[in-house]
Enzyme design. Structure first.
Site, mmCIF file in Angstrom:
data_model
loop_
_atom_site.group_PDB
_atom_site.id
_atom_site.type_symbol
_atom_site.label_atom_id
_atom_site.label_comp_id
_atom_site.label_asym_id
_atom_site.label_seq_id
_atom_site.Cartn_x
_atom_site.Cartn_y
_atom_site.Cartn_z
ATOM 1 N N HIS A 5 0.837 -1.200 0.000
ATOM 2 C CA HIS A 5 0.000 0.000 0.000
ATOM 3 C C HIS A 5 0.871 1.250 0.000
ATOM 4 C CE1 HIS A 5 -4.380 0.994 1.184
ATOM 5 N NE2 HIS A 5 -3.887 1.968 0.466
ATOM 6 N N ARG B 93 -13.468 -7.938 -3.665
ATOM 7 C CA ARG B 93 -13.079 -9.046 -2.792
ATOM 8 C C ARG B 93 -14.183 -9.269 -1.767
ATOM 9 N NH1 ARG B 93 -8.531 -5.475 -2.895
ATOM 10 N NH2 ARG B 93 -6.715 -6.326 -3.978
ATOM 11 N N ARG C 93 -15.492 -11.170 -7.163
ATOM 12 C CA ARG C 93 -14.734 -12.425 -7.029
ATOM 13 C C ARG C 93 -15.348 -13.270 -5.920
ATOM 14 N NH1 ARG C 93 -8.618 -12.150 -5.114
ATOM 15 N NH2 ARG C 93 -9.661 -11.872 -3.096
ATOM 16 N N GLU D 229 -4.162 -16.573 -12.246
ATOM 17 C CA GLU D 229 -3.073 -16.343 -11.308
ATOM 18 C C GLU D 229 -2.225 -17.597 -11.146
ATOM 19 O OE1 GLU D 229 -5.110 -15.153 -7.735
ATOM 20 O OE2 GLU D 229 -6.729 -16.553 -8.151
ATOM 21 N N ASN E 272 -0.237 -10.176 -8.889
ATOM 22 C CA ASN E 272 0.475 -10.409 -7.631
ATOM 23 C C ASN E 272 0.713 -11.898 -7.410
ATOM 24 O OD1 ASN E 272 -0.044 -7.699 -7.464
ATOM 25 N ND2 ASN E 272 -1.376 -7.815 -5.696
ATOM 26 N N ASP E 273 -0.363 -12.687 -7.479
ATOM 27 C CA ASP E 273 -0.229 -14.129 -7.264
ATOM 28 C C ASP E 273 0.450 -14.813 -8.445
ATOM 29 O OD1 ASP E 273 -1.057 -14.801 -4.693
ATOM 30 O OD2 ASP E 273 -3.165 -14.647 -5.224
ATOM 31 N N CYS F 236 -6.081 -7.167 -12.535
ATOM 32 C CA CYS F 236 -6.562 -6.650 -11.251
ATOM 33 C C CYS F 236 -5.497 -6.726 -10.168
ATOM 34 C CB CYS F 236 -7.820 -7.383 -10.797
ATOM 35 S SG CYS F 236 -7.630 -9.172 -10.609
#
Length: 545
Positions: A185, A281, A317, A406, A429-430, A477
């Site tokens: 962040h 999420r 999701r 992912e 990210n994943d 995303c």
């Protein structure tokens, strides 16, 4: 002069004197036992309230994402479960109040770390709250950014989001941290503030004396000097000017949408001008639940987040949980390698009712809110899994089904996966941590999780090409989308929507409108064929000058 290399997360060049961010206090002792345990326990809540009040005061003079970060951190300090646990450790275990807060907060942090993904990234926030409350109890100076009386480069082991949220860009020339990662962040807020930043510059804290720093955020390089250097601020250019229409300079449409996980996130996304939501999420509805929330409870919770986007697209999701993200009512047991175990959509193969009830709640929330809802599943590896999910989505009366890519296997079979669904969204990210076998929460491996890694870009290119062949949308995303320069490269790779934290929306939308699609395609080609992440970033930057 000494040269250090980290991960550049916000580009720019600046130099000036260094201001070191105070580190956390030493771990508080477990002895001596308090003479009056009840009185010692009563010290905890006033200390937490004092910390929260200071954070709320800071939140009152800022807006947008910074305000939300400070308010969220303040709320964490007042969390009744955290405070109750700390008080019980004093009264039941005869611990001093500072040690009790330390142990209680660490327990909460461990739970978030085990939850993985987005939630694991909140561990830094819990540690920040812990350290502030302990400092208050001890009457010590809390960790954090010092008061600056001149423009300076901030040097820290890591920065909590609350420390980054209300930094003054007029006084903070650049940020350099020894730990942290490119998807934190803090990295996102640094970009939003226009402050050059490098994270994971390992060894830099030991470079003493450090009097000046020259930061090249575009390349991740940091030069330190034992002699005074000229103070130079980064060129930040004019303010962000975006008309809210996502697309390139020649009119090629690219949706600029937001990642949200709560009603507060949704409000901030609307204020930032997001065209919709690319990742909602839903885990917040399940956290701390001993029993599965019923359909009515889920429906109301989802509708609250969806309502600000009436008439606009929202991608929801489904539950991303499992052995590495434990929820008590799922009773998943233990696995030797939970990150590669039964998680995401895999949980639902043996428990389809959990998915069906969530889909029923999402369909109801769509009716209640008026948002245009699509649904996607996490942790999908094969086309058969994608088809199984799509069938259940359509049976629930929801119009569009998609999946997150992912897992490398899904990227390599993108044509077959896209054939089974209506769209895909790349979770960079994943995907990065699975491609490089590198835990995204490990500061030591931050360079491997740099979204500019050419191997990752080449996988995104494969997915983009598949989307073009089948005429189906491909989104991103992961936090890669929040980098204005990388956002253009992703568009050049065939991505049709970019979803990010609200703070990044205006800057990405504005940057994307600066060049035609052909320029981004050329930059993408240069970046994905580069030998490493730093060269990929440099090549894209040079191409778009």
């Amino acid at each position: 002069m000494s040269l250090f290399t980290g991960v550049g997360v916000s580009s720019g060049r600046a130099s000036g004197p260094v201001a070191r961010v105070a580190e956390a206090l030493p771990e508080p002792a477990a002895t001596p036992a308090p003479a009056d345990a009840a009185a010692e326990a009563r010290r905890i809540r006033p200390a937490a309230e004092a910390v929260a009040n200071r954070l709320f005061e800071r939140a009152g003079v800022v807006g947008g994402e910074a305000k939300a970060v400070l308010e969220t951190t303040a709320a964490m300090a007042l969390d009744p479960a955290l405070l109750s646990q700390a008080e019980q450790l004093v009264t039941n275990n005869a611990l001093p109040a500072p040690r009790a807060v330390h142990e209680a907060a660490n327990g909460f942090a461990d739970a978030l770390r085990n939850a993985g993904g987005y939630l694991a990234e909140r561990v830094r926030d819990i540690h920040d709250v812990r350290d502030r409350v302990i400092a208050e109890l001890l009457g010590a100076t809390p960790p954090g950014v010092p008061d600056l009386d001149r423009p300076s480069v901030l040097l820290a082991r890591d920065l909590a989001p609350a420390d980054t949220a209300d930094l003054d860009p007029r006084l903070v020339l650049a940020l350099v941290t020894e730990e942290g990662g490119p998807t934190s962040h803090t990295a996102i807020l640094a970009r939003a503030l226009g402050i050059p930043a490098v994270v994971a510059a390992r060894g830099i804290l030991a470079a003493a004396p450090v009097v000046g720093v020259l930061d090249g955020g575009a390349t991740g390089s940091v030069e330190t000097s034992g002699e005074p250097v000229r103070t130079r601020a980064a060129e930040r250019g004019r303010g962000v000017d975006w008309n809210g229409a996502g697309g390139t300079a020649d009119g090629h449409a690219v949706s600029i949408v937001a990642n949200v996980g709560s009603a507060v996130d949704a409000r901030l996304a609307v204020e930032a001008g997001a065209q919709g939501v690319g990742l909602f999420r839903t885990e917040f509805c399940y956290l701390g639940a001993d029993e599965e929330p019923d359909v009515r409870t889920q429906r109301a919770a989802y509708a609250e987040v969806l309502s600000p986007f009436e008439g606009r697209p929202v991608v929801v999701r489904t539950l991303d949980a499992g052995a590495d993200k434990p929820l008590s009512f799922l009773d998943m047991g233990t696995e030797p390698n939970p990150a590669l175990g039964v998680r995401g959509l895999r949980v639902c193969f043996e428990r389809p009712g959990v998915l069906d009830r969530q889909l029923e709640a999402i369909a109801g929330a769509e009716q209640d809110s008026g948002a245009k809802v699509s649904v996607m599943a996490p942790m999908v590896a094969t086309a058969d899994e994608a088809a199984w999910f799509a069938d259940r989505v359509r049976a629930a009366g929801l119009g569009r089904a998609g999946v997150m890519i992912e897992v490398p296997a899904a990227a390599l079979t993108a044509d077959e996966v896209l054939d089974a669904v209506d769209f895909v969204s790349v979770g960079t990210n994943d995907l990065a941590q699975y491609v490089f076998a590198a835990d995204r929460m490990s500061g030591a491996l931050a360079g491997l999780n740099d979204p500019w890694q050419p191997a990752l870009l080449r996988l995104v290119a494969l997915i983009g090409q598949a989307g073009h062949r089948l005429g189906k949308p491909v989104g991103v995303c992961g936090e890669a989308a929040s980098d204005p320069l990388l956002a253009g490269v992703l568009a050049g790779l065939g991505v049709s929507s970019l979803s990010m934290g609200a703070a990044a929306v205006p800057a990405v939308g504005s940057a994307l409108a600066a060049h035609p699609l052909v320029a981004y395609q050329k930059a993408a080609e240069e970046a994905k064929n580069a030998p490493n992440a730093a060269r990929a970033r440099e090549a894209a930057f040079a191409t778009l000058q």
